[in-house]
Design a protein around this motif. Sequence first.
Motif, PDB file in Angstrom:
ATOM      1  N   LYS A 138       0.830  -1.213   0.000  1.00  0.00           N
ATOM      2  CA  LYS A 138       0.000   0.000   0.000  1.00  0.00           C
ATOM      3  C   LYS A 138       0.862   1.259   0.000  1.00  0.00           C
ATOM      4  N   GLY A 141       1.330   2.304  -3.426  1.00  0.00           N
ATOM      5  CA  GLY A 141       0.129   2.569  -4.210  1.00  0.00           C
ATOM      6  C   GLY A 141      -0.293   1.431  -5.119  1.00  0.00           C
ATOM      7  N   LEU A 142       0.101   0.196  -4.791  1.00  0.00           N
ATOM      8  CA  LEU A 142      -0.316  -0.947  -5.595  1.00  0.00           C
ATOM      9  C   LEU A 142      -1.829  -1.149  -5.509  1.00  0.00           C
ATOM     10  N   PRO A 143      -2.430  -1.802  -6.508  1.00  0.00           N
ATOM     11  CA  PRO A 143      -3.879  -2.075  -6.452  1.00  0.00           C
ATOM     12  C   PRO A 143      -4.253  -2.840  -5.187  1.00  0.00           C
ATOM     13  N   GLU A 144      -5.483  -2.677  -4.757  1.00  0.00           N
ATOM     14  CA  GLU A 144      -5.950  -3.357  -3.549  1.00  0.00           C
ATOM     15  C   GLU A 144      -6.003  -4.871  -3.737  1.00  0.00           C
ATOM     16  N   CYS A 185       5.320  -7.289  -9.469  1.00  0.00           N
ATOM     17  CA  CYS A 185       3.963  -6.855  -9.146  1.00  0.00           C
ATOM     18  C   CYS A 185       3.030  -7.286 -10.275  1.00  0.00           C
ATOM     19  N   LEU A 187      -0.152  -5.933 -12.574  1.00  0.00           N
ATOM     20  CA  LEU A 187      -1.120  -4.940 -13.015  1.00  0.00           C
ATOM     21  C   LEU A 187      -2.142  -5.626 -13.912  1.00  0.00           C
ATOM     22  N   GLN A 193      -3.799  -0.117 -14.127  1.00  0.00           N
ATOM     23  CA  GLN A 193      -4.032   1.126 -13.399  1.00  0.00           C
ATOM     24  C   GLN A 193      -2.971   1.256 -12.300  1.00  0.00           C
ATOM     25  N   ASN A 194      -3.096   2.324 -11.495  1.00  0.00           N
ATOM     26  CA  ASN A 194      -2.102   2.564 -10.429  1.00  0.00           C
ATOM     27  C   ASN A 194      -0.681   2.621 -11.005  1.00  0.00           C
ATOM     28  N   ASP A 196       1.381   4.975 -11.257  1.00  0.00           N
ATOM     29  CA  ASP A 196       2.360   5.708 -10.449  1.00  0.00           C
ATOM     30  C   ASP A 196       3.088   4.778  -9.475  1.00  0.00           C
ATOM     31  N   ALA A 197       2.451   3.648  -9.129  1.00  0.00           N
ATOM     32  CA  ALA A 197       3.095   2.677  -8.236  1.00  0.00           C
ATOM     33  C   ALA A 197       4.357   2.106  -8.874  1.00  0.00           C
TER      34      ALA A 197
END
Length: 207
Positions: A138, A141-144, A185, A187, A193-194, A196-197
């Motif tokens: 988190k 800023g990774l996806p939930e 990670c 995506l 999305q996200n 910027d992470a």
Amino acid sequence: RFVFYEPGVNVYFRNGGDLKIKDYLFGSGYKEINSDSITALLSGNVDANMVIVFATDYFPKTIIKNGERSLLRKYLDAGGRVVLTGINPLVYEIGEKEKQPVRFNVPAADTVLGIKYGENDTRGFGGVFSCFVTDEGKQFGLPEFWNASGFLKPGQVNVILGKSETGMVSSFSKNYKNGGRFVQCYLHPDLPQNLDAIIKLAEWKLN
């Protein structure tokens, strides 16, 4: 700071998902590289602050041949950073012509990266499960949540960024010699999305 992009690859992303990531990073100042230029890049001197984001989920054979002595592993051990945005492509043998998986090659992740997923068949992928971001993830800023396959035991990595519903590691950071780092990670394959992470992970603790 570099972003790897190779058109026509069908390993993880679909409908231009990898192009969207590439365009975002290129617009953020990352230099675009492809299969030809990445080989030359990794064959040269590695800056300890060098980072490569793989927008396209693909490792050219030229950078992974010779396993632990491959250009990719030498780059990591020299202090280079890698951010992977989809499934680890080392689990497949990818046809150079069609740029898509032709058979399993799960042990390659161990020989190149020291990452052991499991057997060289569907058992090595561990099924497809819902995954959830950890408190560490988190912070970037990774996806939930996301869906993924190919999981690790916690002891194989240094920072856990996401876990499957069964408690196995999905997204992570693994350290190498001289400050090298491999970040995995996930995506969304169609609509990532996200974004910027990715930059936060790529520039994590860079000088």
